[in-house]
Design an enzyme around this catalytic site. Structure first.
Site, short mmCIF file in Angstrom:
data_model
loop_
_atom_site.label_atom_id
_atom_site.label_comp_id
_atom_site.label_asym_id
_atom_site.label_seq_id
_atom_site.Cartn_x
_atom_site.Cartn_y
_atom_site.Cartn_z
N ARG A 214 0.87 -1.19 0.00
CA ARG A 214 0.00 0.00 0.00
C ARG A 214 0.89 1.22 0.00
O ARG A 214 1.59 1.51 0.98
CB ARG A 214 -0.90 -0.03 1.23
CG ARG A 214 -1.81 1.17 1.33
CD ARG A 214 -3.25 0.75 1.25
NE ARG A 214 -4.13 1.89 1.47
CZ ARG A 214 -4.94 1.99 2.51
NH1 ARG A 214 -5.01 1.02 3.40
NH2 ARG A 214 -5.71 3.04 2.64
N GLN A 339 -19.42 7.86 10.99
CA GLN A 339 -19.98 7.92 12.33
C GLN A 339 -19.94 6.61 13.10
O GLN A 339 -19.71 6.61 14.30
CB GLN A 339 -21.43 8.37 12.24
CG GLN A 339 -21.64 9.80 12.63
CD GLN A 339 -23.10 10.13 12.58
OE1 GLN A 339 -23.65 10.30 11.50
NE2 GLN A 339 -23.74 10.19 13.71
N ALA A 384 -35.35 6.12 11.28
CA ALA A 384 -35.77 5.06 12.21
C ALA A 384 -36.90 4.23 11.60
O ALA A 384 -36.87 2.99 11.61
CB ALA A 384 -36.22 5.67 13.53
N ALA A 649 -28.65 9.74 13.16
CA ALA A 649 -29.14 8.69 12.28
C ALA A 649 -28.65 7.32 12.75
O ALA A 649 -29.34 6.31 12.58
CB ALA A 649 -28.68 8.96 10.86
P1 NAP Z 1 -27.41 19.53 19.32
O1 NAP Z 1 -26.17 18.91 18.84
O2 NAP Z 1 -28.02 19.05 20.55
O3 NAP Z 1 -27.12 21.10 19.44
C1 NAP Z 1 -28.10 21.97 19.85
C2 NAP Z 1 -27.48 23.35 20.03
O4 NAP Z 1 -28.49 24.22 20.44
C3 NAP Z 1 -26.42 23.37 21.06
O5 NAP Z 1 -25.30 24.05 20.51
C4 NAP Z 1 -27.04 24.14 22.22
O6 NAP Z 1 -26.04 25.02 22.67
C5 NAP Z 1 -28.16 24.91 21.60
N1 NAP Z 1 -29.36 24.96 22.42
C6 NAP Z 1 -30.01 23.94 23.04
N2 NAP Z 1 -31.11 24.38 23.69
C7 NAP Z 1 -31.16 25.70 23.47
C8 NAP Z 1 -32.05 26.72 23.89
N3 NAP Z 1 -33.12 26.45 24.65
N4 NAP Z 1 -31.81 27.98 23.50
C9 NAP Z 1 -30.75 28.28 22.75
N5 NAP Z 1 -29.86 27.35 22.31
C10 NAP Z 1 -30.06 26.08 22.68
O7 NAP Z 1 -28.53 19.45 18.24
P2 NAP Z 1 -28.51 19.67 16.66
O8 NAP Z 1 -27.43 20.57 16.23
O9 NAP Z 1 -29.89 20.06 16.35
O10 NAP Z 1 -28.22 18.26 16.10
C11 NAP Z 1 -29.11 17.21 16.39
C12 NAP Z 1 -28.39 15.91 16.27
O11 NAP Z 1 -28.16 15.63 14.91
C13 NAP Z 1 -27.05 15.95 16.96
O12 NAP Z 1 -27.11 15.31 18.21
C14 NAP Z 1 -26.16 15.23 16.03
O13 NAP Z 1 -25.86 13.95 16.53
C15 NAP Z 1 -26.93 15.07 14.74
N6 NAP Z 1 -26.18 15.73 13.68
C16 NAP Z 1 -24.90 15.42 13.52
C17 NAP Z 1 -24.16 16.04 12.54
C18 NAP Z 1 -22.72 15.71 12.35
O14 NAP Z 1 -22.01 16.47 11.77
N7 NAP Z 1 -22.25 14.59 12.84
C19 NAP Z 1 -24.76 16.98 11.74
C20 NAP Z 1 -26.09 17.29 11.94
C21 NAP Z 1 -26.79 16.66 12.93
P3 NAP Z 1 -25.99 25.69 24.09
O15 NAP Z 1 -26.81 24.83 25.01
O16 NAP Z 1 -24.57 25.81 24.43
O17 NAP Z 1 -26.59 27.04 23.84
FE1 SF4 Z 2 -19.03 4.20 7.88
FE2 SF4 Z 2 -21.42 3.23 7.26
FE3 SF4 Z 2 -21.06 5.87 7.43
FE4 SF4 Z 2 -20.03 4.43 5.41
S1 SF4 Z 2 -22.18 4.76 5.84
S2 SF4 Z 2 -18.98 5.97 6.57
S3 SF4 Z 2 -19.47 2.55 6.46
S4 SF4 Z 2 -20.87 4.40 9.08
#
Ligand code: NAP
Ligand code: SF4
Length: 663
Positions: A214, A339, A384, A649
């Site tokens: 590799r 993830q 879900a 998810a």
């Molecule tokens: P989150 O991760 O729980 O973030 C919510 C944000 O809102 C926090 O920054 C929080 O900050 C703020 N918040 C919470 N309650 C509030 C209130 N009453 N007033 C003002 N601000 C408030 O939720 P999300 O961004 O909606 O994402 C949801 C889920 O989707 C996440 O848990 C994540 O797993 C998933 N997701 C993941 C990705 C990724 O890149 N992996 C991308 C999109 C979504 P403070 O409490 O500090 O103010």
């Molecule tokens: Fe990993 Fe599955 Fe996400 Fe692909 S879809 S990056 S295998 S968790």
């Protein structure tokens, strides 16, 4: 269908039935007590699914080369005995498997790490010790011993890990190799180590044994090898006895994404083409090859002789067999989220897959035919509900899936509008297809009433979430926009944007505003230009010395949050840094520890460290998390309807599958 992909490949002493290699992945099982049995089941399922050759996760040839404070080695007879179950299972399933021999060098997370010179890596708090000449010779012998033991264990070959910044990369690049002896200095001296490793492995394992090397085809680090130097290394390892040349892209410390969603499909195949022009042995393209048409195009263009897919086999063990049958709609496509695979590995959990929760749980999550056929209503067609309806219907239940929107997908339909997340559309299409094939009924554009649901034996509530509307004075001001409204394209924000909330969705919204029309996540040329990657053969590391071009953001963005922790701390371990880097280069301001006072024509009024402040805003986007949406009570709750906090998810799809397995 896919003629290049399914053309056999003659290696002289063996013929591979097609051009699909399942690339090496850390599964997190390598060092577990039950690891060998679980790995055997995991690989056998993928061999049955048609992969021509599988490469295992990395096993070290000695103690110093371990990745962590555990033992994942093939260095003794006892190890070889333990390993035997893996090739045996793969062979019984009709496949072939090679063991990856990986020495981590300065990337090891334990107390005895070594490198050609004592140069610390920026991604490891521990400094390595410089190897003595004796130690170098012993390490080469250890690689060779692993090769011989791999043969003894029944493997069909080995892959020598010579890329991604591990020990061999460290020998090759002057940024880590500062030695003045025969192992450092000129390129000839620096490549002595990999060449001797390959030569010794070939001698130890014999001629009729697959030896994949590799190679780092594109280094993506300052002071990394140039394309010209890489071609010289390729020719030298070919001469030393390699059978196949697999592609590695970027060191782990590179500041450019190499497999994340920011990388376009097949985005690095051009780097493999450089290798192909340098050698006669077959070369293998890698990274972000997730669909058969992408693989076929790479082979048809002559960029490579084979393709390596790794995560694609987590998402769908039968990727190769389905491709061969022309069943594109039946393939569960990897969406490159990292993830449940890489992110899991880094927190010490076994790898699985967001879109295929059974991956890595082959012996635990078993979908047996239902003992009694039930009428099952699944209410909600997001991640879900899709997962639950598919498994329940396949188990033989009479499933009706209700979705109140005109299309299936739920939050995935918003996510797919974010640059790089277009892949989510694949998951929705795949699950919808599975559900249809299993004979379930899909009812769109309608939310069922409780009376209608009374006719079912089981009702599953997968109604998801509703965005949280924080209780801030002025929340109804005309500048305020919900994230769902914004991502669905229904509103156009002004130039100054304040984002309230900095979770995954806050970051996604910022990216959406900044990169909406960019092609960087879709086209390899645009990606390279965006990240400062150049194709000049003499460029060190394949990088533009001037760095990536300056950004011209369409919006001035400020992100706010109340808590004190670092911005982006909740993002994925292996992908969060990409989002943070994008936002930083676009000058996104981030203010933490705020107290919201009100929203009005002037913008968002906050208190910060006791002082009042106004942040000017034409638009205020609310990304403040979610609340569960439960239109009625039900026995079975899954996904966001069950728990909105930390909703993602991964949990939604796993809960759907687990419930469906138990119904
Ligand atoms: P989150 O991760 O729980 O973030 C919510 C944000 O809102 C926090 O920054 C929080 O900050 C703020 N918040 C919470 N309650 C509030 C209130 N009453 N007033 C003002 N601000 C408030 O939720 P999300 O961004 O909606 O994402 C949801 C889920 O989707 C996440 O848990 C994540 O797993 C998933 N997701 C993941 C990705 C990724 O890149 N992996 C991308 C999109 C979504 P403070 O409490 O500090 O103010
Ligand atoms: Fe990993 Fe599955 Fe996400 Fe692909 S879809 S990056 S295998 S968790």
């Amino acid at each position: 269908m896919y003629p290049h992909l399914f053309k056999p490949l003659d290696l002289g002493f063996a013929t591979l039935p097609n051009r699909i290699l399942m690339g090496s992945m850390h599964t997190g099982l390598e060092a577990r007590p039950d690891g060998m049995e679980r790995l055997a089941a995991f690989y056998a399922e993928r061999a049955k699914g048609g992969a021509a050759l599988i490469v295992t996760g990395g096993f070290s040839p000695d103690d110093a080369g371990e990745l962590g404070p555990h033992r994942a080695q093939l260095s003794t007879r006892a190890d070889a005995e333990r390993h035997k179950v893996i090739p045996r299972a793969v062979h019984a399933a009709g496949g072939r498997i090679a063991l990856q021999v990986l020495h981590s060098g300065r990337y090891g997370f334990h107390g005895n790490i070594v490198a050609p010179s004592a140069v610390k890596s920026g991604i490891n708090p521990r400094a390595p010790r410089e190897m003595t000449p004796d130690e170098i010779e012993r390490t080469i012998a250890a690689f060779a011993a692993s090769a011989a033991l791999a043969r003894e264990a029944g493997y069909d070959g080995i892959e020598v890990m010579g890329s991604e910044g591990y020990l061999i990369s460290q020998f090759l690049a002057p940024r880590v190799n500062r030695r003045g002896d025969d192992w450092g200095g000129s390129l000839e001296n620096r490549m002595r180590f990999p060449v001797e490793v390959v030569r010794a492995c070939r001698v130890a394992a014999g001629e009729d044994f697959i030896l994949v090397y590799r190679i780092s085809a594109l280094e993506l680090v300052e002071g990394g090898l140039s394309a010209d130097e890489i071609s010289k290394v390729a020719r030298a390892v070919e001469k030393a006895g390699a059978t196949l040349l697999n592609t590695g892209i970027g060191w782990h410390e590179a500041k450019i994404p190499t497999i994340a969603q920011a990388v376009p499909r097949g985005g690095f195949a051009w780097a493999t083409r450089n290798l192909k022009q340098a050698v006669k042995i077959p070369v293998i393209a890698s990274n972000r090859i997730n669909a058969p048409e992408v693989a076929e195009a790479i082979l048809a263009r002559g960029d490579a002789d084979m393709v390596s897919l790794a995560r694609a086999f987590l998402a769908d063990a039968a990727f190769a067999a389905k491709s061969k049958a022309g069943d594109r709609a039946g393939i569960n496509i990897c969406i490159a989220c990292n993830q449940a695979c890489l992110d899991h590995y880094f927190i010490g959990q076994p790898a699985s897959c967001v879109v295929n929760p059974r991956a890595g749980r082959e012996t635990q999550l078993v979908f047996a035919p239902a003992k009694a056929k039930k009428r099952v209503a699944v209410v909600g067609g997001g991640p879900a509900g899709l997962s639950c309806a598919a498994v329940a219907a396949e188990r033989g239940h009479a499933v009706t899936l209700f979705e109140k929107a005109p299309e299936l997908g739920g939050q995935f339909n918003l996510a797919r509008r974010v640059p790089g997340k277009q892949e989510f559309a694949e998951s929705v299409a795949y699950y919808a297809e599975r559900i249809r094939r299993a004979g379930a009924k899909i009812v769109l554009d309608r939310a069922p009433g409780e009376a209608e649901l009374a006719a079912f034996d089981e009702v599953v509530l997968a109604t998801g979430i509703t965005p949280r509307r924080p209780d801030i004075p002025g929340i109804d001001h005309r500048s305020v926009i919900g994230y769902a409204e914004l991502l669905s394209g229904r509103v156009s924000p002004g130039r100054n944007v304040v984002i309230i909330g900095a979770g995954g969705i806050g970051f996604d919204v910022a990216l959406y505003l900044l990169e909406r029309d960019a092609r960087a996540t879709l086209e390899p040329e645009a990606f390279a230009a965006h990240w400062g990657i150049v194709r000049e053969r003499a460029a060190a590391g394949g990088l533009d010395p001037a760095g990536p071009p300056p950004a011209h953001p369409a919006h001035r963005i400020t992100m706010l949050k109340r808590s004190a922790g670092a911005f982006g701390a909740t993002l994925g371990r292996t992908t969060g840094w990409v989002h943070r880097a994008e936002l930083a280069r676009n000058g996104v301001a981030m203010i933490k520890g705020v107290e919201y006072r009100r929203i009005d024509d002037a913008g968002v009024h906050v208190a910060l460290d006791g002082a009042q402040q106004v942040i000017a805003a034409d638009s205020v986007v609310i990304c403040a998390g979610q609340e569960p949406l439960r239109p009625f009570a039900a026995k079975h709750l899954i996904g966001g309807a069950k728990r909105a906090g930390e909703l993602d998810a991964k949990r939604a799809m796993l809960e759907g599958a687990e419930l469906a397995a138990a119904l």
